[in-house]
Design a protein around this motif. Sequence first.
Motif: not given
Ligand code: 5GP
Length: 341
Positions: A104-106, A125-127, A289-293, A307-310, A314-319
């Motif tokens: 889904s990420r491509v 290196h993603h979970l 959505v970008s999240l950092r901690s 936000f349906n992400g992951g 300390n660094a994650s994202g979603g939408q």
């Molecule tokens: P960024 O904020 O740079 O877009 O994303 C930071 C990190 O969050 C990425 O390296 C990735 O591990 C994770 N990430 C971003 N978007 C998504 C998403 O929609 N789903 C999941 N599972 N991880 C995400």
Amino acid sequence: MIKNIFSKTDIERLGQVIDGNKMFVLTCHAGPDGDALGSTLGMAHYLQALGKEAVVIVPDAYPDFLAWMPGSQEIVRFDKYGEKAGLMIAMADVIMAMDYNALSRVDDMGALIEKAKAVKVLVDHHLHPDAFCDISFSYPQLSSTCEVVFRLVMAMGGYDRLTKQACECLYAGVMTDTGNFSYGPCTQELYLIVSMLMQKEINKDRIYNKVFNNYSEGRLRLMGYVLYEKMRVFPEEHAALITLSREEMKRFDFNKGDTEGLVNIPLQMKGIYFSAFLREDTEKDVIRVSLRSQGTFPCNKFAAKYFNGGGHLNASGGQYDGTLQGAIGVFEEALKEFPRP
Ligand code: 5GP
Ligand code: MN
């Protein structure tokens, strides 16, 4: 010494896949960042040094400040040259999925990769990687996919085949994914790896300047605007929020990559351990959505719940499927409900 972290069987299988094949397609996630491009290009240089054909195919545009990377001129963009890229994916002997853990990420490239007859190798290196590859090298505890690539090359005894160009790409990925060695797992061994990259005479200061001191005027003014006008601070929750609409991005001549890193800035504030950035996508009707901690606050759980992400701790994202206002509402409620940092 850099310890081998791979199983003997996996390394032997990878060695056989490389030895026994000719045509390699290297792919990375949409919205390629330094690690995505660094790892695909770095691996491509390595394979080319072994006499293989190696092509990098990316889903869409990458930021200008990464265009200096050796080999970037030959990158094929799927969104522009879909037919050519599709043919290459269909014809490939081996497809490497670098720096992503799910098809889904491509974007639309995913269906073609899934259908392709090639041997598929994941290097990431993603979970929680999905099982879409035949061989998988998934190491979430490492700083970057570029670090995984370097370690794989070492484990295969290929250090001598790593060119200066390959090392420049790999260094750039490690540097960007760790914020120039300021967060993430910057282990003692990572510095050993950096030292081995420097042995190939890469100029790390030049790479730093190319990436971090190469912003457009618009990007810098956007940063100023965002911090002055748009950042909201929630002292009780030790959190900050930045939001940006498409309209605002237009005002600052937005280019791909211009918002990269903005989400990290609020963490420079005393007492702020959680930072969120919500922005309208420039093409699709979706909120990115970008999240950092800092510390133990689990961004990835927050991203998954609201936000349906992951992603990483300390660094994650979603939408968010809806309006920016809607996403802001979800964030405000979530902040009240979620255990505080
Ligand atoms: P960024 O904020 O740079 O877009 O994303 C930071 C990190 O969050 C990425 O390296 C990735 O591990 C994770 N990430 C971003 N978007 C998504 C998403 O929609 N789903 C999941 N599972 N991880 C995400
Ligand atoms: Mn990465």
